[in-house]
Design a protein around this motif. Sequence first.
Motif, PDB file in Angstrom:
ATOM      1  N   LYS A 292       0.834  -1.204   0.000  1.00 42.87           N
ATOM      2  CA  LYS A 292       0.000   0.000   0.000  1.00 42.87           C
ATOM      3  C   LYS A 292       0.871   1.257   0.000  1.00 42.87           C
ATOM      4  N   ILE A 293       1.929   1.242   0.836  1.00 37.20           N
ATOM      5  CA  ILE A 293       2.824   2.406   0.895  1.00 37.20           C
ATOM      6  C   ILE A 293       3.494   2.626  -0.450  1.00 37.20           C
ATOM      7  N   SER A 294       3.870   1.497  -1.073  1.00 35.92           N
ATOM      8  CA  SER A 294       4.507   1.601  -2.390  1.00 35.92           C
ATOM      9  C   SER A 294       3.552   2.238  -3.395  1.00 35.92           C
ATOM     10  N   GLU A 295       2.276   1.817  -3.348  1.00 36.95           N
ATOM     11  CA  GLU A 295       1.283   2.409  -4.264  1.00 36.95           C
ATOM     12  C   GLU A 295       1.064   3.878  -3.956  1.00 36.95           C
ATOM     13  N   ILE A 296       1.010   4.217  -2.649  1.00 34.67           N
ATOM     14  CA  ILE A 296       0.805   5.618  -2.255  1.00 34.67           C
ATOM     15  C   ILE A 296       1.978   6.480  -2.699  1.00 34.67           C
ATOM     16  N   LYS A 297       3.186   5.964  -2.539  1.00 38.58           N
ATOM     17  CA  LYS A 297       4.364   6.727  -2.937  1.00 38.58           C
ATOM     18  C   LYS A 297       4.410   6.908  -4.456  1.00 38.58           C
ATOM     19  N   SER A 298       3.997   5.842  -5.158  1.00 41.41           N
ATOM     20  CA  SER A 298       3.951   5.967  -6.619  1.00 41.41           C
ATOM     21  C   SER A 298       2.944   7.042  -7.024  1.00 41.41           C
ATOM     22  N   ASP A 299       1.804   7.045  -6.347  1.00 39.16           N
ATOM     23  CA  ASP A 299       0.788   8.054  -6.621  1.00 39.16           C
ATOM     24  C   ASP A 299       1.303   9.439  -6.250  1.00 39.16           C
ATOM     25  N   PHE A 300       2.036   9.486  -5.116  1.00 41.27           N
ATOM     26  CA  PHE A 300       2.612  10.773  -4.690  1.00 41.27           C
ATOM     27  C   PHE A 300       3.590  11.314  -5.728  1.00 41.27           C
ATOM     28  N   ILE A 301       4.427  10.424  -6.248  1.00 33.26           N
ATOM     29  CA  ILE A 301       5.399  10.858  -7.262  1.00 33.26           C
ATOM     30  C   ILE A 301       4.689  11.347  -8.516  1.00 33.26           C
ATOM     31  N   ASN A 302       3.621  10.617  -8.893  1.00 30.30           N
ATOM     32  CA  ASN A 302       2.859  11.050 -10.070  1.00 30.30           C
ATOM     33  C   ASN A 302       2.231  12.424  -9.843  1.00 30.30           C
ATOM     34  N   ASN A 303       1.642  12.598  -8.640  1.00 31.16           N
ATOM     35  CA  ASN A 303       1.023  13.896  -8.324  1.00 31.16           C
ATOM     36  C   ASN A 303       2.063  15.011  -8.279  1.00 31.16           C
ATOM     37  N   MET A 304       3.201  14.711  -7.652  1.00 36.69           N
ATOM     38  CA  MET A 304       4.254  15.706  -7.522  1.00 36.69           C
ATOM     39  C   MET A 304       4.776  16.104  -8.906  1.00 36.69           C
ATOM     40  N   THR A 305       4.937  15.076  -9.756  1.00 37.40           N
ATOM     41  CA  THR A 305       5.392  15.377 -11.125  1.00 37.40           C
ATOM     42  C   THR A 305       4.414  16.296 -11.830  1.00 37.40           C
ATOM     43  N   HIS A 306       3.121  15.968 -11.652  1.00 33.98           N
ATOM     44  CA  HIS A 306       2.088  16.794 -12.285  1.00 33.98           C
ATOM     45  C   HIS A 306       2.077  18.206 -11.698  1.00 33.98           C
ATOM     46  N   GLU A 307       2.176  18.282 -10.372  1.00 36.77           N
ATOM     47  CA  GLU A 307       2.126  19.594  -9.715  1.00 36.77           C
ATOM     48  C   GLU A 307       3.325  20.463 -10.086  1.00 36.77           C
ATOM     49  N   PHE A 308       4.493  19.825 -10.257  1.00 38.11           N
ATOM     50  CA  PHE A 308       5.676  20.593 -10.632  1.00 38.11           C
ATOM     51  C   PHE A 308       5.698  20.878 -12.133  1.00 38.11           C
ATOM     52  N   LYS A 309       5.092  19.988 -12.888  1.00 32.18           N
ATOM     53  CA  LYS A 309       5.117  20.147 -14.338  1.00 32.18           C
ATOM     54  C   LYS A 309       4.346  21.397 -14.759  1.00 32.18           C
ATOM     55  N   THR A 310       3.247  21.645 -14.104  1.00 23.99           N
ATOM     56  CA  THR A 310       2.411  22.801 -14.471  1.00 23.99           C
ATOM     57  C   THR A 310       3.132  24.125 -14.257  1.00 23.99           C
ATOM     58  N   PRO A 311       3.684  24.396 -13.040  1.00 22.24           N
ATOM     59  CA  PRO A 311       4.393  25.687 -12.878  1.00 22.24           C
ATOM     60  C   PRO A 311       5.663  25.777 -13.715  1.00 22.24           C
ATOM     61  N   ILE A 312       6.323  24.633 -13.919  1.00 21.79           N
ATOM     62  CA  ILE A 312       7.534  24.660 -14.741  1.00 21.79           C
ATOM     63  C   ILE A 312       7.182  25.060 -16.176  1.00 21.79           C
ATOM     64  N   ALA A 313       6.092  24.457 -16.666  1.00 27.65           N
ATOM     65  CA  ALA A 313       5.658  24.802 -18.031  1.00 27.65           C
ATOM     66  C   ALA A 313       5.249  26.268 -18.112  1.00 27.65           C
ATOM     67  N   THR A 314       4.575  26.737 -17.055  1.00 27.83           N
ATOM     68  CA  THR A 314       4.146  28.147 -17.043  1.00 27.83           C
ATOM     69  C   THR A 314       5.347  29.081 -17.026  1.00 27.83           C
ATOM     70  N   ILE A 315       6.337  28.754 -16.192  1.00 31.98           N
ATOM     71  CA  ILE A 315       7.561  29.565 -16.108  1.00 31.98           C
ATOM     72  C   ILE A 315       8.289  29.559 -17.457  1.00 31.98           C
ATOM     73  N   SER A 316       8.333  28.361 -18.072  1.00 32.93           N
ATOM     74  CA  SER A 316       9.021  28.259 -19.367  1.00 32.93           C
ATOM     75  C   SER A 316       8.338  29.124 -20.413  1.00 32.93           C
ATOM     76  N   LEU A 317       7.017  29.106 -20.452  1.00 33.89           N
ATOM     77  CA  LEU A 317       6.274  29.911 -21.425  1.00 33.89           C
ATOM     78  C   LEU A 317       6.477  31.408 -21.153  1.00 33.89           C
ATOM     79  N   ALA A 318       6.464  31.774 -19.854  1.00 32.26           N
ATOM     80  CA  ALA A 318       6.656  33.180 -19.491  1.00 32.26           C
ATOM     81  C   ALA A 318       8.049  33.652 -19.889  1.00 32.26           C
ATOM     82  N   ALA A 319       9.037  32.805 -19.668  1.00 28.28           N
ATOM     83  CA  ALA A 319      10.414  33.169 -20.030  1.00 28.28           C
ATOM     84  C   ALA A 319      10.545  33.311 -21.538  1.00 28.28           C
ATOM     85  N   ASP A 320       9.933  32.411 -22.322  1.00 28.17           N
ATOM     86  CA  ASP A 320       9.985  32.502 -23.774  1.00 28.17           C
ATOM     87  C   ASP A 320       9.314  33.789 -24.261  1.00 28.17           C
ATOM     88  N   SER A 321       8.216  34.145 -23.558  1.00 28.26           N
ATOM     89  CA  SER A 321       7.504  35.374 -23.954  1.00 28.26           C
ATOM     90  C   SER A 321       8.348  36.601 -23.704  1.00 28.26           C
TER      91      SER A 321
END
Length: 525
Positions: A292-321
Amino acid sequence: MNRKIITIVIVLMSVALIGIIGVQILWISNALKVKEEQFDQNAHEAIKNAIARLETNETLIQISKQLNNTSDISANTFVIGEDTIISAVGLIDLPGGLPGSDSGGQDYLKKMTDTLKSGKFTSQTINDTAEKNKSLELPGEVQSMADVKKKLSQNMDKLGVVFQKMLVEIKNDDDPLSRLDLKNLRDILENELNDYGIGLDFEYAIVTDSLMDSVAVRSENFSDGFLDSKYNISLFPNDVFRKDDSLIVHFKGKQQFIYKSIVWILAGSLTFTLVILITFSITIYIILRQKKISEIKSDFINNMTHEFKTPIATISLAADSIMNPKTLDKRDSILYFTKIIKEENKRMNSQVETVLQMALLERHELAMNLQHINVSACVESVFENMKIQVREKSGEIKLVNNATNDHLFVDETHFKNVINNLIDNANKYSDGKPDITITTGNFGNSWVLSVEDKGIGMTRDVQKKIFEKFYREATGNIHNVKGFGLGLSYVKEIVEKFSGTVSVQSEPGKGSIFIVSLPLSHDQG
């Protein structure tokens, strides 16, 4: 470890555990069987020994009686009626064996028995009987009492006891109970049983063929139901004239006695089996929990990746602009994109800080700056900040401050984080327009805060897990609700650091109420 391997491991461990328990049960069953057989053997031997003692006592009593009645006669004679006879007469050493070994011997023995019963036995009887039984081939002519005495003196030690038994049996043929020491029967049985380690209470009865197999004597609590007892031993087994008289013994609490005899073995076996069972259960629990912990951690990593991916993409777009030649000359645009970069960076920093704080809490290394503060002001501050986010979703948020005593001993920063996480959680899990009510009050010596929403609610099973680290209600691979599953776990840890409690009341489709209770501060200033 995938589900298939875990299933195989659990099945193999279960089979092994069932096998061990089965072997233990079989072993205990065999041990009980052996103990019961040993008990039966010892009981039979003890009863036989008791009967032998009764027989010996009977012989001694008869000898004592004869000696007392024949003080002027040889010690090797017995009195029968008014005449005297020699103790071993009638058992002369015959070439064909003892009288009764053939038809002639049987006639001879019958003649002697009838004579003994009549009480008229003399030396002439011997001569007459011998003359009528010449077919027995007596060693030499028996002409006088002197010949008889001479022959008897050679066989006295070997034949005396047998003849004594014959005399006693014949005299007591109609009353076998007269041969028993009934007064001491229980004591004799008890002593013999104790010698074999059987200290049980018992009941006994004597059954005689002279009374047509009926009970002649029984102990006080012996019932007819005990007559089928397996402890049924023949009385006087060494008698020349065998009869069906028997002694029956019934033991009370036999099974308990047998179980008690192996109580330590049984307790040890059960203890070790229980240890194995507990170990097995713990092992299975750990395996499933790790999965269960392994599944939760996998889910956590997926969520964290998603949560970091959004601001990173936003920052990248802002910098390009900003780097776009068309934007370089536009100060307002550059400031706008710079603000976006700063906000997204702040958001990422907040998320990283949340993860770090939970790690510090888990290691009990989180620093606390505890002080006496007015928490109503803190609640209002957080309320004003979160009002903007709620209204962005066209929702409503209300604050009802009913607390008259609002001084607590807490860390102000972490306290605000607790309030912020609860309101943010209510805002995230509200379908459509959020409707949130924040209420404070006093209950006894506690300050109580409740955050109520009319959102999606949760089941009882989810309520039990909602405060676990990384836990998020399963919604598939949908990230419509942002977060790492750490917010409520953080709330619980911090509230407990403040010596308080947090609980939840919820129904699916009707919303949730989170209640925080904290002890009031003794310092009112």
